[in-house]
Structures are given as structure tokens and as C-alpha cells.
Write an enzyme that holds these catalytic residues in place. Sequence first.
Site, PDB file in Angstrom:
ATOM      1  N   ASP A 136      45.142  42.140  36.272  1.00 56.26           N
ATOM      2  CA  ASP A 136      44.282  41.162  36.626  1.00 56.26           C
ATOM      3  C   ASP A 136      42.996  41.496  36.109  1.00 56.26           C
ATOM      4  O   ASP A 136      42.405  42.542  36.156  1.00 56.26           O
ATOM      5  CB  ASP A 136      44.091  41.182  38.051  1.00 56.26           C
ATOM      6  CG  ASP A 136      43.335  39.956  38.563  1.00 56.26           C
ATOM      7  OD1 ASP A 136      43.895  38.998  38.965  1.00 56.26           O
ATOM      8  OD2 ASP A 136      42.161  39.927  38.588  1.00 56.26           O
TER       9      ASP A 136
ATOM     10  N   ASP B  99      37.583  31.081  27.076  1.00 51.44           N
ATOM     11  CA  ASP B  99      38.943  30.484  26.574  1.00 51.44           C
ATOM     12  C   ASP B  99      38.991  31.399  25.329  1.00 51.44           C
ATOM     13  O   ASP B  99      40.035  31.804  24.909  1.00 51.44           O
ATOM     14  CB  ASP B  99      38.981  28.957  26.283  1.00 51.44           C
ATOM     15  CG  ASP B  99      39.423  28.198  27.441  1.00 51.44           C
ATOM     16  OD1 ASP B  99      39.541  28.905  28.446  1.00 51.44           O
ATOM     17  OD2 ASP B  99      39.304  27.000  27.431  1.00 51.44           O
TER      18      ASP B  99
ATOM     19  N   ASP C 263      43.413  34.635  34.981  1.00 53.22           N
ATOM     20  CA  ASP C 263      43.051  35.693  34.321  1.00 53.22           C
ATOM     21  C   ASP C 263      44.240  36.844  34.553  1.00 53.22           C
ATOM     22  O   ASP C 263      43.717  38.026  34.780  1.00 53.22           O
ATOM     23  CB  ASP C 263      41.683  36.187  34.725  1.00 53.22           C
ATOM     24  CG  ASP C 263      41.464  36.292  36.064  1.00 53.22           C
ATOM     25  OD1 ASP C 263      42.418  36.033  36.775  1.00 53.22           O
ATOM     26  OD2 ASP C 263      40.106  36.768  36.421  1.00 53.22           O
TER      27      ASP C 263
END
Length: 543
Positions: free
Chosen positions: A169, A186, A211
Site C-alpha cells: 500500500d 496516474d 494505491d
Amino acid sequence: MTSGLLPPQVLQAVLEQLAESVLITDASGRILYVNEAFERLTGYRREEVLGKNPRFLKSGRHPLEFYQAFWQGILSGKPFRGVFVNRRKDGSLYTEEKVVTPVQGPTGKVEYLVATSRDITEEMALKSRLEELSTLDPLTGLLNRRAFSEQVETDLLRSGSRRALAYLDLDRFKAVNDTLGHAAGDRVLARLGSRLREALPHGVVGRLGGDEFAAWFPAKDALEAREKAQHLLRAVGMEVVVEGQPVRLEASLGLALYPEHGVTLAELLRRADLAMYRAKAFRLPHPEVFTPDLDGLTPQTLALEAEFHRALASGKATLWFQSLLDLRHQTYRDAEVLFRMESPRGLLNPLGQLDLSRRAVNEALDRFVFSQIALLQKRFPSLRLWANVTPWSLSDPGFLALVEQEVHRGLHPERVVLEVSERLALPHLSRITPALWRLKTLGFRLALDDFGTGQTSLLHLKSLPLDFLKISRELLWLGRGEGGESRVGPILAHLVEMAHGLGLGVVLEGVEREEEVALARHLGCDLAQGFLLHRPSPEPVCP
Ligand code: C2E
Ligand code: CA
Ligand code: CA
């Protein structure tokens, strides 16, 4: 009237202008004719191909058997339908849907082959792109959640070999989006996708969403799993330049091992996720492997636990005081110390949300409290301090060693009352009794806290070396409702009498109203504690 037959020049014009590409060969495969659509499709001009065998169009994409099947069908006089991938003059590939029809001469022998074909290159590209889209995450090119799960699950069915599941993460990725914009965010993710894949050539990497990423790879033990996962973290840490801005990301990574931490994807994911949360909460720069003590903890508890440890380490922890009124002498010579820590949400007591049965938590708390008590005794020499301890401390030999060490360094045990809650202590009674005796021998006073909510009979208490009983505020508060006093009054009176009979001092806690002080007096309690008398504060009431 017409005969239904077209004159040859009309036929020629039809062939020329047909939208489909047309190629006609003789029986040996020499090209006799191609139309304009053929020229457009392949990029070859008519003069270049006449007399040749069409094999120059071959892309090499079809196996030999494909052509064998083709010729077998044709030579037996049947039309052949199929999709061919061929090569244009400029080297690029195209896909055509082709029908090859053998045409018989007057003798009945196959004399010509007529191939008509339709260019379906774009259709096919679209189709395969759609298929890709349903398995690949369009932004990063990694497997999407569904495809990743499918891959792992198929692998779980097949594989007996040891593997690891990594849950990754990104930390503070929101800040990248907020400062550089979502388009830049992005681009960072897209770049990260290929880096993660390169970092783990023998594994499967997926984007679970937002994410969050996951990887599944062979690892014979925790050590190997950690080493491989470290590559993923390194890939995340590599600089990316977007909009001329260098961006360096960080991530938290948790690992669960197959089969010891789970044999299903759900179990492995859950446990890798928990390990990831510990890595995030404690800001660990390395992969964190799941351990069984994480089970049952929520990410929030883990985050709070980490905050608690940071507070202790950075001087943001403190003890507040709640003084107790001595009902006989009208003095405040006792104060309970209550743990507080500074947090972004203000000063608070996190202990209710933490899991105190976790040794690292309990140990750190006791270490802090007892070192503070030694200091506070110097600041308030005439005060008796009441401190809370848990049954987990009392069954841990390390706790007694800590306390003995503090006593050795000058802490005065006779000026300390240790409180243990009845409700918490009850299931552990036999395990904590030796520690209570040891503390008593050292000179500490002992109190049973929140008495009256558990199931302990007063007679039971005879075997414990107690000095005080703190009657639970819940019990006192039961007396507040309509007719409550007449129900609870006799119970309280009985408790106080029994406690005194056993030689125990009695504290009534949770006193918030004048009539409750009066009740405490009337019952013959020794001490009273509550918001009415003194709210928990940074300073005790001066005696
Ligand atoms: P406890 O041992 O029952 O401590 C008393 C708690 O009741 C305190 O909350 C106090 O603010 C609250 N209280 C006292 N009088 C009144 C009143 O009249 N009305 C109301 N509504 N509440 C009152 P606090 O400080 O949040 O502590 C909660 C619990 O956290 C404590 O319950 C104790 O079990 C635990 N705790 C606090 N400090 C420590 C510590 O240093 N070590 C350990 N092991 N536990 C601690
Ligand atoms: Ca207490
Ligand atoms: Ca209490």
C-alpha cells in the site's frame, strides 16, 4: 429478358471493384489475378505478384499443420474458411477472414483457387484489447484484482510449493494527487506498474485498486519472502519525474506465507493486509511478515498502538491525577494516576482502545508508569499514589522484575496502592495470586478496582492479600433511577460491612452528586472519588 450471364467485361469490373480482396491462382498455386482491394490490403502491386506463389504473404504465425489442413480441404474440392494472419509488403501484420474456393474446370478437376478475404485486423485488435481490459488494469498494465485473484486461486489448486503473498500500500499517495494533480498521479502509477513487474520476474503482480498492489511469488521461507518483497519496495522508492518534478514514493508491505499463514486466497490476503497495517502503523521501511498475534486486531487498533509507542518515546505521554477524598479526615492525601497521551485529536487515554493483553503494550505502559511514580513521589512526598495494573502484568515475571528494580532505585512501595480490576482479574485469579503476594511482601498496598460488576464473592477475597475495595461506579449509578436507591442501598451497605469485616478499606468511586457523597459517608466508606470531588487533572489536589 436476359440470360442471367454477365458479359466478361462486366465480370472483370465487378472483380476489380469488389470491396473484398480477391486472389486467383491456378491449381499449382501460381497467382493469375489479384484485384485492387488486394493491392490496398497487402501493399503489393499486381505486377509484383503475378506468377508467384502466395506464400510470400505468410506471417510465420501459423503452424505447419494449419497449412496442411488447408490444402487437404482444398484438394478434396471443398471451400476453406479461416482466419489468416499475414504480412504486408511493409512488414506489418494483418488479419483476414478468408474463403478459398476450389473452382473446377470442364473435366471436373480443380483448376483454379479463388480466395476472397475481408480485413478484420481492427476488429481483432479491438477484441483482444477488450479481453486484455478485462484482465489487465488499464493504467498500470498489471493484472486487475479479479485476474490476480484467479491466477492465485488456480495456483493454489495446483501448487504444493511454498509461496508468499505480498500486500503493498503506497504511503501518502493522496499527497501526490493533491499537489501534482490526478493526471500526474496516474502517470506515476503507470510507471510504478512496470517497475513492480520488473522487480518480480518470477511472480504475479496485480493492482487491487487505488494505491494498493499485491504480488504472489515462490518463497521457501520468511527470509526469502522478505528479500524478494524488498525488491518491490525498492522499485517503489525509485524516483519518478512527472511534470519536471521528481517524485519519490514510499510504501508499506505485509507478507503472508503459504501454507503456514493460510491456504485460501482470502485468508492469505487478510493476514498479509494485517501485516501491512503493522508496517504502516510503525512506519517500517521493510517488509513485515504476519504473526499470529495480529489476528483479531483492527487496522485502527494497530495505528493507535503505534501512536502510543511513539508518544512514549517522544515525551508525549503523561500521568494525570484524580484525587480521592478521605471521608473521615476531609483531606485529599490519595490520588489515582491516569495515563494520558498527546495526539492530533487532543490529550486522551488510548488504553480503552488498545489491546492490553499484548505484551509489548502492557510492558511499555508499566515501564512508563512506574518510572513516573518514582519521580512523583519526590514531587509530592505526602501523597499516596494509586496506580492501575492489569492481570497481564501480574502474570508476567518481567513485571515483578521491573517493580523490584524501581523499589531498589528508591520507589517507596508503602506509598503506592496498586489497583487491579475485578472484571479483568477474575478469569486470571489463580495465575495472578502469587504476584499479588509478592507485591504485598515488597510493601505495596493492593486494591480491587470496579468491584461489584464481576462475580467475585467477598469470601473469595479472603485468600487475596487485599487492602482496599473500590466499589464500581456502575453499581453506584444503578441507584440513580426511580426507586434505585432503595434497591442498591442495601447491597452497598452489605458490601461495605463485609469489606470492613475482612479488614478492607472501602472506596466509593464515580461520585458525581452531593447526595452520593452523603451516601458514602452514611455507608461508612473510607474514601470517595469522582468528578464532583476532583476531575482528572494535570495536578493532584494539594493535601
Ligand atoms: P479506572 O481504573 O476505573 O479509572 C477511573 C476512570 O473513571 C477514569 O477514566 C476517570 O476519568 C473515570 N472517572 C472517575 N470518576 C468519574 C466520575 O465521577 N464520573 C465518570 N463518568 N467517570 C469518572 P480514564 O482516566 O479514562 O481511565 C479509564 C481506564 O483506563 C481506567 O479505569 C483504567 O482501567 C485504565 N487506566 C488509566 N490509566 C492507566 C494506567 O496507567 N495503567 C493501566 N493499566 N490502566 C490505566
Ligand atoms: Ca482504577
Ligand atoms: Ca475504577
